[in-house]
Design a protein around this motif. Structure first.
Motif, PDB file in Angstrom:
ATOM      1  N   SER A  60      31.316  26.910  22.986  1.00  0.00           N
ATOM      2  CA  SER A  60      30.000  26.459  23.458  1.00  0.00           C
ATOM      3  C   SER A  60      29.031  27.630  23.558  1.00  0.00           C
ATOM      4  O   SER A  60      27.849  27.515  23.211  1.00  0.00           O
ATOM      5  CB  SER A  60      30.125  25.775  24.824  1.00  0.00           C
ATOM      6  N   TYR A  70      37.657  20.608  24.385  1.00  0.00           N
ATOM      7  CA  TYR A  70      37.495  19.910  25.664  1.00  0.00           C
ATOM      8  C   TYR A  70      38.280  18.599  25.671  1.00  0.00           C
ATOM      9  O   TYR A  70      38.882  18.225  26.678  1.00  0.00           O
ATOM     10  CB  TYR A  70      36.018  19.603  25.933  1.00  0.00           C
ATOM     11  N   GLN A  85      36.620  17.595  32.060  1.00  0.00           N
ATOM     12  CA  GLN A  85      36.777  17.941  30.651  1.00  0.00           C
ATOM     13  C   GLN A  85      36.095  16.912  29.746  1.00  0.00           C
ATOM     14  O   GLN A  85      35.489  17.264  28.733  1.00  0.00           O
ATOM     15  CB  GLN A  85      38.262  18.049  30.283  1.00  0.00           C
ATOM     16  N   SER A 135      32.427  17.547  29.781  1.00  0.00           N
ATOM     17  CA  SER A 135      32.123  18.685  28.901  1.00  0.00           C
ATOM     18  C   SER A 135      32.237  18.273  27.433  1.00  0.00           C
ATOM     19  O   SER A 135      31.473  18.749  26.577  1.00  0.00           O
ATOM     20  CB  SER A 135      33.078  19.836  29.196  1.00  0.00           C
ATOM     21  N   GLU A 152      29.140  16.381  26.542  1.00  0.00           N
ATOM     22  CA  GLU A 152      28.022  17.328  26.486  1.00  0.00           C
ATOM     23  C   GLU A 152      28.043  18.120  25.181  1.00  0.00           C
ATOM     24  O   GLU A 152      26.995  18.325  24.542  1.00  0.00           O
ATOM     25  CB  GLU A 152      28.081  18.279  27.681  1.00  0.00           C
ATOM     26  N   GLN A 178      24.051  19.271  37.663  1.00  0.00           N
ATOM     27  CA  GLN A 178      24.542  18.968  36.315  1.00  0.00           C
ATOM     28  C   GLN A 178      24.170  17.546  35.930  1.00  0.00           C
ATOM     29  O   GLN A 178      23.801  17.277  34.778  1.00  0.00           O
ATOM     30  CB  GLN A 178      26.061  19.133  36.271  1.00  0.00           C
TER      31      GLN A 178
END
Length: 408
Positions: free
Chosen positions: A239, A251, A277, A280, A283, A328
């Protein structure tokens, strides 16, 4: 009591199977005491041997009781006295030894095996693994020597007991190797021998079997945890270098491992890690979509990341911990709005301007809260998104105003 009767009763004690319960051992000790009392009251020089023999027998069975009770130090001291007493028969009573040689030798081998066994267990508790392994190996040799002479004499009462001990101590040896090397294959070998010992009636192997299975499971869990952390770290590194397609794969692997761990052992930590996870993962997919100008799919994945994280927050043990993830969530919400606004911008829809402003407000709020928490990765993510938003807004303002498409 006649010599014939004394011999018959002593032989009866010798030829029975080794006792494996405290009650049975107590019965045999009582018989030894009765015989000892009876022989002591008679003046017969030939009885000196039998009295000495009985005393050694009584001490042996008492040692067995202590051994089975796991009182290792006291048992070890007693077995050493037994060894000394039985060894004297060879020198002090050679004539009788020739008649009783098989029984004397068998008892000596068993006593020696017990001594090596107890020394190994004592030293293992002191963390001297190398020496404990040597002593367990020596104990197995002694039991094997005993088994060989029992087989030769067709003494199958004692033969199967020796075999049971060989299996059990071999299991202890493999378990020791597994614990010291953290290798599950050694522990699986231990299970195999504990199972054989249990089949032959070795009750104490049940606890060792269960404990070894627990060690194997814990070792497996540790390996899975380590691997999951490795995948996560790889995802972070990818990332950071904007290799989001590769990051998403790492992830996802980490999430799947935490899901497997949760099936093995119910643990809220594993469930939370799995959700983190997966968040992520979504994302990383979204950012990869953005890099490929697939804004619609990026918006969907940012939404998935937000929903996953929101679902996780409801299971966190404290409000303080939950609040640390709220910036977040704001970021994901802002990025969803940003991606949708870019889609509107591409279609020359004036609503894009309002949505750019809303996304900017959310990102600024997320950045401010991230700074309070000193969350540098999120601060950087918000800063990068704000810069991109600013570029879109500047161009959109010029484009919509010049085309007369502004909502004002």
């Amino acid at each position: 009591m006649s010599e014939v009767t004394a011999i018959a009763r002593i032989k009866e004690i010798f030829t029975q199977d080794y006792q494996v319960s405290a009650d049975k051992i107590a019965e045999v000790v009582n018989i030894c005491d009765e015989l000892n009392e009876s022989l002591s009251s008679q003046e017969n020089p030939d009885f000196d041997f039998y009295l000495h023999f009985l005393q050694s027998l009584r001490l042996f069975f008492n040692s067995e009781f202590l051994f089975l009770s796991n009182r290792m130090k006291k048992a070890l001291n007693n077995y050493q006295k037994v060894q000394e007493g039985i060894s004297r028969i060879q020198s002090d009573f050679p004539e009788f030894y020739s008649k009783w040689q098989y029984h004397v030798d068998r008892l000596l081998l068993r006593t020696d095996a017990r001594i090596q066994n107890l020394r190994a267990r004592t030293i293992f508790e002191e963390n001297d693994v190398a020496q404990a392994e040597i002593l367990f190996t020596e104990a197995i040799k002694r039991y094997t020597n005993e088994l060989e002479i029992e087989q030769k004499e067709q003494d199958y009462y004692h033969y199967f007991d020796s075999l049971r001990n060989i299996y059990y101590v071999t299991g202890l040896l493999y378990n020791l190797r597994g614990l010291s090397s953290l290798k599950s294959n050694e522990m699986y070998q231990a299970l195999r021998f504990f199972r054989k010992a249990r089949f032959l009636g070795q009750e104490s192997s049940n606890d060792d079997f269960n404990n070894t299975r627990t060690h194997i499971m814990n070792l497996g869990i540790q390996k899975l945890e380590k691997q999951a952390e490795t995948f996560f770290t790889a995802g972070v590194l990818n990332s950071e270098t904007e290799l989001y397609d590769k990051a998403s794969i790492e992830y996802n692997k980490s999430a799947q491992l935490y899901r497997s761990l949760r099936k093995i052992q119910s643990n809220i930590e594993y469930e939370l890690q799995e959700q983190m996870q997966m968040s992520s993962y979504y994302e990383a997919l979204a950012k990869d979509n953005l890099a490929k100008d697939n804004n619609e799919l990026a918006a969907t994945n940012f939404t998935n990341a937000r929903k996953t994280l929101e679902g996780m927050l409801s299971k966190l043990p404290s409000e303080e911990l939950a609040s640390s993830f709220k910036p977040q969530i704001l970021y994901f919400e802002a990025m969803t709005m940003f991606c949708n606004a870019v889609g509107e911008y591409d279609q020359l829809m004036p609503e894009a301007m309002g949505h750019f402003l809303e996304a900017t407000s959310l990102l600024e709020n997320a950045k401010m809260k991230s700074e309070e928490l000193n969350n540098k990765p999120l601060i950087d993510g918000c800063t990068d998104a704000l810069n991109r938003l600013n570029s879109y807004q500047n161009i959109a303002e010029i484009m919509f105003q010049s085309d007369g498409l502004s909502e004002e």
